[in-house]
Scaffold this motif. Structure first.
Motif, PDB file in Angstrom:
ATOM      1  N   UNK A   1     -13.775 -28.760  27.775  1.00  0.00           N
ATOM      2  CA  UNK A   1     -12.974 -27.554  27.999  1.00  0.00           C
ATOM      3  C   UNK A   1     -12.092 -27.258  26.797  1.00  0.00           C
ATOM      4  N   UNK A   2     -11.515 -28.316  26.219  1.00  0.00           N
ATOM      5  CA  UNK A   2     -10.671 -28.134  25.031  1.00  0.00           C
ATOM      6  C   UNK A   2     -11.492 -27.599  23.863  1.00  0.00           C
ATOM      7  N   UNK A   3     -12.727 -28.092  23.729  1.00  0.00           N
ATOM      8  CA  UNK A   3     -13.585 -27.616  22.644  1.00  0.00           C
ATOM      9  C   UNK A   3     -13.909 -26.139  22.799  1.00  0.00           C
ATOM     10  N   UNK A   4     -14.169 -25.711  24.053  1.00  0.00           N
ATOM     11  CA  UNK A   4     -14.444 -24.295  24.297  1.00  0.00           C
ATOM     12  C   UNK A   4     -13.223 -23.440  23.966  1.00  0.00           C
ATOM     13  N   UNK A   5     -12.042 -23.922  24.364  1.00  0.00           N
ATOM     14  CA  UNK A   5     -10.808 -23.196  24.051  1.00  0.00           C
ATOM     15  C   UNK A   5     -10.560 -23.155  22.557  1.00  0.00           C
TER      16      UNK A   5
ATOM     17  N   UNK B   1     -12.823 -23.208  20.129  1.00  0.00           N
ATOM     18  CA  UNK B   1     -13.735 -22.237  19.505  1.00  0.00           C
ATOM     19  C   UNK B   1     -13.234 -20.820  19.713  1.00  0.00           C
ATOM     20  N   UNK B   2     -12.684 -20.541  20.893  1.00  0.00           N
ATOM     21  CA  UNK B   2     -12.172 -19.197  21.167  1.00  0.00           C
ATOM     22  C   UNK B   2     -11.016 -18.832  20.242  1.00  0.00           C
ATOM     23  N   UNK B   3     -10.357 -19.850  19.704  1.00  0.00           N
ATOM     24  CA  UNK B   3      -9.241 -19.602  18.793  1.00  0.00           C
ATOM     25  C   UNK B   3      -9.600 -19.866  17.336  1.00  0.00           C
ATOM     26  N   UNK B   4     -10.903 -19.992  17.082  1.00  0.00           N
ATOM     27  CA  UNK B   4     -11.354 -20.132  15.706  1.00  0.00           C
ATOM     28  C   UNK B   4     -11.260 -21.524  15.142  1.00  0.00           C
ATOM     29  N   UNK B   5     -11.123 -22.558  15.992  1.00  0.00           N
ATOM     30  CA  UNK B   5     -11.052 -23.948  15.540  1.00  0.00           C
ATOM     31  C   UNK B   5     -12.394 -24.624  15.812  1.00  0.00           C
ATOM     32  N   UNK B   6     -12.964 -25.241  14.798  1.00  0.00           N
ATOM     33  CA  UNK B   6     -14.247 -25.918  14.925  1.00  0.00           C
ATOM     34  C   UNK B   6     -14.022 -27.301  15.537  1.00  0.00           C
TER      35      UNK B   6
ATOM     36  N   UNK C   1      -8.154 -32.323  16.485  1.00  0.00           N
ATOM     37  CA  UNK C   1      -7.120 -33.219  16.997  1.00  0.00           C
ATOM     38  C   UNK C   1      -5.783 -32.497  17.064  1.00  0.00           C
ATOM     39  N   UNK C   2      -5.474 -31.728  16.029  1.00  0.00           N
ATOM     40  CA  UNK C   2      -4.217 -30.969  16.047  1.00  0.00           C
ATOM     41  C   UNK C   2      -4.212 -29.953  17.183  1.00  0.00           C
ATOM     42  N   UNK C   3      -5.362 -29.318  17.416  1.00  0.00           N
ATOM     43  CA  UNK C   3      -5.450 -28.339  18.507  1.00  0.00           C
ATOM     44  C   UNK C   3      -5.245 -29.010  19.856  1.00  0.00           C
ATOM     45  N   UNK C   4      -5.911 -30.146  20.089  1.00  0.00           N
ATOM     46  CA  UNK C   4      -5.817 -30.787  21.401  1.00  0.00           C
ATOM     47  C   UNK C   4      -4.415 -31.317  21.671  1.00  0.00           C
ATOM     48  N   UNK C   5      -3.697 -31.707  20.635  1.00  0.00           N
ATOM     49  CA  UNK C   5      -2.320 -32.166  20.836  1.00  0.00           C
ATOM     50  C   UNK C   5      -1.452 -31.043  21.400  1.00  0.00           C
TER      51      UNK C   5
END
Length: 399
Positions: free
Chosen positions: A269-273, A275-280, A288-292
Motif C-alpha cells: 500500500x505504501x508503494x502504491x501511495x 508512486x502516486x506522489x512520484x516516488x519510485x 524509506x524517507x517516504x514510508x517514514x
C-alpha cells in the motif's frame, strides 16, 4: 508482541552450541550505514565503544549474538550509472577492510572456508564481503574478477532494478527472460572464480535461469519464503525445492515486510501511495524517507519472532535442513521483531527453535554449517573449472 523468554536450560544449551557453531549471517549493511552516518570514519562510528541507537551492529552485540562469521554487504544503489556504482562498491570494500584493520583482535578478513575456521579458532569474527547487485560490475567480467581479487565472495545478480543482463524481482519484466546471454556468462565466470551466485532480489525467471546454468551451489543471502509471505522478494516453493539438487541454501531474512504478511500488505500500500506522489519504491533511499512520513498516518502492523520461525521451518520443510541459513539484513531495514531487534538476537531465535524440538545438529547446520558447506562446494567447483577453461572474455555491448 514480546519475544518469548527461553528457559535457563535452553539458554545454556544455545550458548554452548554457539561456542562450537557460531552464527554465520548472510547480509549486513553496516558499511552503508558507515557511509551515511560518518563518511566511513570508523572513529566517528566507533563500533567498539558501542553504537546502540545508531546502528543494529557493534562489537559487543555481535559477541552477544554469537556471530562468528558475517557477509558484510558492499552495496551500491542499483540506479547509479555503471561507473559510479563501481566506485561506490570499491569505497564499500575499502570501508570493510579498514574496519577489519581498525579492530584486528575482533575481525579477520576471510577469503575461504578454511580461513573462516581459522578465524573461529582464533576467537575472531570471520569477515567476508558480498556485492549487492550486478550494477557493481558495470557489465564487465574484468571488473567482476577484480572484485573477487579484493575479497568479494558473492555477487547478488540484481538489486531493486533490472540491469543490462539480469531481471530484478522489483522492476518491470524485461527482454532478458531472467538472464541475457551475457548474464549467463557472468554466472559461468562466477563459478570459475569461486564467487557465490546470490539470488536474493532477482526475479523468479532469473532464479531459474541461474539455477539452470550454475555448476556450483547458489545462495539467497537474505530472502524468506513466498508461501508464508507473498511478496516479490521472497522465494517460491518450486525454487526452494531446486536447492536440494543444487546444494545451495536460502538464508532467511528478518525484514518485517518480508516475513509478516500484514506488513507485506502495508508495504505494498505504501508503494502504491509513493508512486502516486512520484516516488519510485525501487529507490531504497527515497522510499524509506517516504514510508517514514507515511507511517505517521498508517501505523505498521506488529511483527514477531514467531513469524521468522515460520519462514525458517517452511524453508526446512520444502528445501531440506541442509538448505536453510540466516540472513538478518541488519542495518539494511528497520522495525525488527522484539527479540530480534539487533545482532544480539540470534540466540533468542535459536532458543525458540530448540523449544520447538530442533536438535543441536540441525541448529548447527542453520547457524553456520550449511553456509560453510556451500562455500566449500563453490571452491571445489572453481578448482575444477580453473583447470578446464580460461577466464571469460565476453563483454556487454553498451552501444
Amino acid at each position: 508482541m514480546p519475544a518469548p523468554t527461553p528457559s535457563s536450560d535452553t539458554t545454556d544449551r544455545i550458548a554452548a552450541l554457539l561456542d562450537r557453531h557460531p552464527v554465520w549471517d548472510g547480509h549486513n549493511d553496516l558499511a552503508w550505514e558507515a557511509r551515511e552516518q560518518a563518511g566511513y570514519d570508523w572513529s566517528a562510528l566507533d563500533i567498539e565503544a558501542g553504537t546502540a541507537g545508531r546502528t543494529h551492529t557493534d562489537i559487543a552485540r555481535l559477541r552477544a549474538g554469537g556471530v562468528g562469521a558475517q557477509f558484510w554487504s558492499v552495496y551500491a544503489p542499483s540506479d547509479l550509472p555503471g561507473s559510479a556504482a563501481v566506485t561506490a562498491t570499491l569505497e564499500q570494500i575499502d570501508a570493510v577492510r579498514r574496519m577489519v584493520e581498525t579492530w584486528p583482535d575482533t575481525f579477520a578478513l576471510t577469503l575461504t572456508a578454511d580461513d573462516v575456521e581459522k578465524a573461529w579458532a582464533a576467537g575472531r569474527i570471520a569477515s567476508l564481503m558480498g556485492a549487492e547487485g550486478g550494477q557493481s560490475i558495470d557489465s564487465s567480467l574484468g571488473t567482476l574478477r577484480m572484485l573477487y581479487g579484493l575479497g568479494v565472495r558473492y555477487l547478488t545478480l540484481t538489486h531493486n532494478h533490472n540491469n543490462p543482463w539480469a531481471d530484478s524481482a522489483t522492476d518491470q519484466p524485461s527482454a532478458h527472460g531472467g538472464l541475457s546471454e551475457f548474464g549467463v556468462e557472468v554466472v559461468r565466470e562466477m563459478n570459475r572464480l569461486g564467487m557465490l551466485v546470490d539470488l536474493s532480489h532477482v526475479s523468479v525467471a532469473t532464479m531459474d535461469a541461474a539455477l539452470d546454468v550454475t555448476e556450483a551451489p547458489v545462495m539467497f543471502s537474505h530472502s524468506s519464503a513466498r508461501a508464508v509471505c507473498n511478496v516479490p522478494r521472497n522465494v517460491p516453493d518450486d525454487v526452494l525445492a531446486r536447492l536440494r539438487g543444487n546444494g545451495g541454501l536460502c538464508m532467511v531474512t528478518f525484514v518485517p515486510a518480508f516475513v509478516t504478511p500484514d506488513i507485506g500488505s502495508w508495504r505494498a500500500d505504501a508503494a502504491e501511495a509513493a508512486r502516486a506522489r512520484g516516488v519510485d519504491p525501487s529507490n531504497y533511499t527515497a522510499f524509506r524517507a517516504f514510508t517514514e512520513q507515511w507511517e505517521a498516518d498508517h501505523p505498521v502492523p506488529p511483527t514477531s519472532l514467531e513469524d521468522v520461525v515460520a519462514h525458517i521451518e517452511h524453508v526446512r520443510d520444502v528445501a531440506g535442513i541442509d538448505h536453510v541459513g540466516l540472513g538478518g539484513d541488519y542495518d539494511g531495514a528497520s522495525g525488527f521483531a522484539p527479540g530480534l531487534d539487533d545482532v544480539s538476537g540470534y540466540p533468542n531465535l535459536l532458543a525458540a527453535l530448540a523449544d520447538r524440538g530442533w536438535s543441536d545438529d540441525d541448529l548447527a547446520k542453520l547457524a553456520s554449517g550449511n553456509m560453510l558447506r556451500v562455500l566449500r562446494g563453490a571452491e571445489r567447483v572453481a578448482a575444477r573449472l580453473a583447470a578446464e577453461r580460461p577466464p571469460g572474455t565476453a563483454r556487454f555491448d553498451r552501444n
